[in-house]
Write an enzyme that holds these catalytic residues in place. Sequence first.
Site, PDB file in Angstrom:
ATOM      1  N   SER A 144      33.300  27.902  40.154  1.00 18.89           N
ATOM      2  CA  SER A 144      31.878  28.488  39.753  1.00 18.89           C
ATOM      3  C   SER A 144      30.621  27.680  40.015  1.00 18.89           C
ATOM      4  O   SER A 144      30.989  26.632  40.574  1.00 18.89           O
ATOM      5  CB  SER A 144      32.100  28.612  37.964  1.00 18.89           C
ATOM      6  OG  SER A 144      33.307  29.171  37.700  1.00 18.89           O
TER       7      SER A 144
HETATM    8  C1  LIG Z   1      35.846  31.828  37.903  1.00 18.72           C
HETATM    9  S1  LIG Z   1      37.523  31.240  38.038  1.00 18.72           S
HETATM   10  C2  LIG Z   1      37.458  29.947  36.971  1.00 18.72           C
HETATM   11  C3  LIG Z   1      36.847  28.753  37.687  1.00 18.72           C
HETATM   12  C4  LIG Z   1      37.010  27.159  36.994  1.00 18.72           C
HETATM   13  N1  LIG Z   1      36.305  27.151  35.861  1.00 18.72           N
HETATM   14  C5  LIG Z   1      36.913  26.366  38.117  1.00 18.72           C
HETATM   15  O1  LIG Z   1      36.237  25.031  37.704  1.00 18.72           O
HETATM   16  O2  LIG Z   1      37.496  26.261  39.078  1.00 18.72           O
HETATM   17  C6  LIG Z   1      38.160  32.369  36.740  1.00 18.72           C
HETATM   18  C7  LIG Z   1      39.763  32.306  36.533  1.00 18.72           C
HETATM   19  O3  LIG Z   1      40.058  32.940  35.542  1.00 18.72           O
HETATM   20  C8  LIG Z   1      41.690  33.388  35.861  1.00 18.72           C
HETATM   21  N2  LIG Z   1      41.799  34.230  34.888  1.00 18.72           N
HETATM   22  C9  LIG Z   1      41.444  35.616  34.752  1.00 18.72           C
HETATM   23  N3  LIG Z   1      42.051  36.350  33.583  1.00 18.72           N
HETATM   24  C10 LIG Z   1      42.944  35.463  33.127  1.00 18.72           C
HETATM   25  C11 LIG Z   1      43.565  35.270  31.989  1.00 18.72           C
HETATM   26  N4  LIG Z   1      43.732  36.481  31.228  1.00 18.72           N
HETATM   27  N5  LIG Z   1      44.417  34.382  31.759  1.00 18.72           N
HETATM   28  C12 LIG Z   1      44.242  33.214  32.354  1.00 18.72           C
HETATM   29  N6  LIG Z   1      43.480  33.064  33.443  1.00 18.72           N
HETATM   30  C13 LIG Z   1      42.778  34.097  33.607  1.00 18.72           C
HETATM   31  C14 LIG Z   1      41.367  33.602  37.350  1.00 18.72           C
HETATM   32  O4  LIG Z   1      42.606  33.889  37.879  1.00 18.72           O
HETATM   33  C15 LIG Z   1      40.575  32.625  37.810  1.00 18.72           C
HETATM   34  O5  LIG Z   1      41.400  31.885  38.598  1.00 18.72           O
END
Ligand SMILES: C[S@@+](CC[C@H](N)C(=O)[O-])C[C@H]1O[C@@H](n2cnc3c(N)ncnc32)[C@H](O)[C@@H]1O
Length: 398
Positions: free
Chosen positions: A93
């Site tokens: 992000s």
């Molecule tokens: C924008 S990224 C997060 C970035 C993270 N905060 C970082 O510092 O790298 C969003 C993540 O949420 C995960 N995600 C989406 N839906 C999810 C769920 N239901 N359970 C777990 N992870 C999920 C995606 O696979 C993705 O890797």
Amino acid sequence: MTAVAWKELVGEVATATELPGPWRSAFEDVPRGHYVPDEVFVPEPGTPRTYRTVNRSTEPGAWEALVHSNAQVVTQLAPSPFDGGPSPSSSSSAPEAVARMLALLDPAPGARVLDLGSGTGWTAALLARFGTVVVTMESDPELAAQVRAHLIGYEATVTALHGNATLGYPDAAPYDAVHVGFSVRDIPGNWIAQVRPGGRLVMPFGTLFANTGLLRLTVREDGQAADGRFRGGVRFMWERGQRPHWAQAAAGEPERMASPVDPRTVLATGASRWAVGLQVPAVTWDPVPADGDRLLRLWCTDGSWATVAVDAWNKPDGVTQCGPRNLWDEVCAAWSWWDGQGRPGRNRFGVTAGRSGSCRAWLDSPQSPLPGALDPATRTHPAAPLLSDRPNSTTRQR
Ligand SMILES: C[S@@+](CC[C@H](N)C(=O)[O-])C[C@H]1O[C@@H](n2cnc3c(N)ncnc32)[C@H](O)[C@@H]1O
């Protein structure tokens, strides 16, 4: 050079977000370059849904520039459930968004934090460096394994899990705070149930009309629900189960009419789009150039659709609508309500979410719910299961 570039970026982010000193130190100590994979993806300008691969070994300068920019870096692409085209499914992000969210979460050192959507693991590492005890969850098995590798050295205070974050992780509850790394338009009741009274949840929250809100909730003393207002805007990818899906356009004889409002007025500002979106769940819009006319297209995941001729909206056939919902009528009614309220900005809106999965938007206070907003009857994706339905699918990574 790399360390200098990172420190400079942290300085800019800290100034822009008025980041408290201890968080600034955590950002300086945890450069995101350690967490971003060697292969990342950049949108090609001017060609929607096309991405170029940037590889650290062949383009080290381009890779570093991305990592040291104040932008999201796409780290995984997957077919979109809407049209099958490539769509980001994970990213690191944008540093400023991460800083704003962590400052809003404001955990005390030693607090127990549930970090949902680990992505690269960078946010979990920041939380650990700040001094909190973290459980981080990622649903993609490959990414979850990478997170575990990235967080070697943090084992004393971070538990990295592979599992569906909408279930939370009751085994380590109650938490003092929940940090969510993806956008939702439905708040799982499990999250509320797993936070202690007075604890906080910070999450990107949006609608298909405007996926742009940053929400902070505080759990009520009785633990049954959490309330809070929007705190500015962010744009995050959807929770995997809440991504918009394709729906066959409704057949039948469309209705034609004049619009009561100029569509340019309805969509004029972020505030108007936001207020409308909260009242017309599951409706998406985009502008389409067609035969020289400017057309606005709206559709809903139940197959309803509408078009509005931007330059001929007040002509008798300016609007065409078809399907179970009259989408443009709904949008105009929502806009008129917002106009009648004196056009309030996004931060006057808030949400109350309950343990049962209920989710209600309001203006100024929970006692003033929005007409028809976020009504579960219009949900177009399955509600997050409550824990009683939980499949045993969470796996500890260490
Ligand atoms: C924008 S990224 C997060 C970035 C993270 N905060 C970082 O510092 O790298 C969003 C993540 O949420 C995960 N995600 C989406 N839906 C999810 C769920 N239901 N359970 C777990 N992870 C999920 C995606 O696979 C993705 O890797």
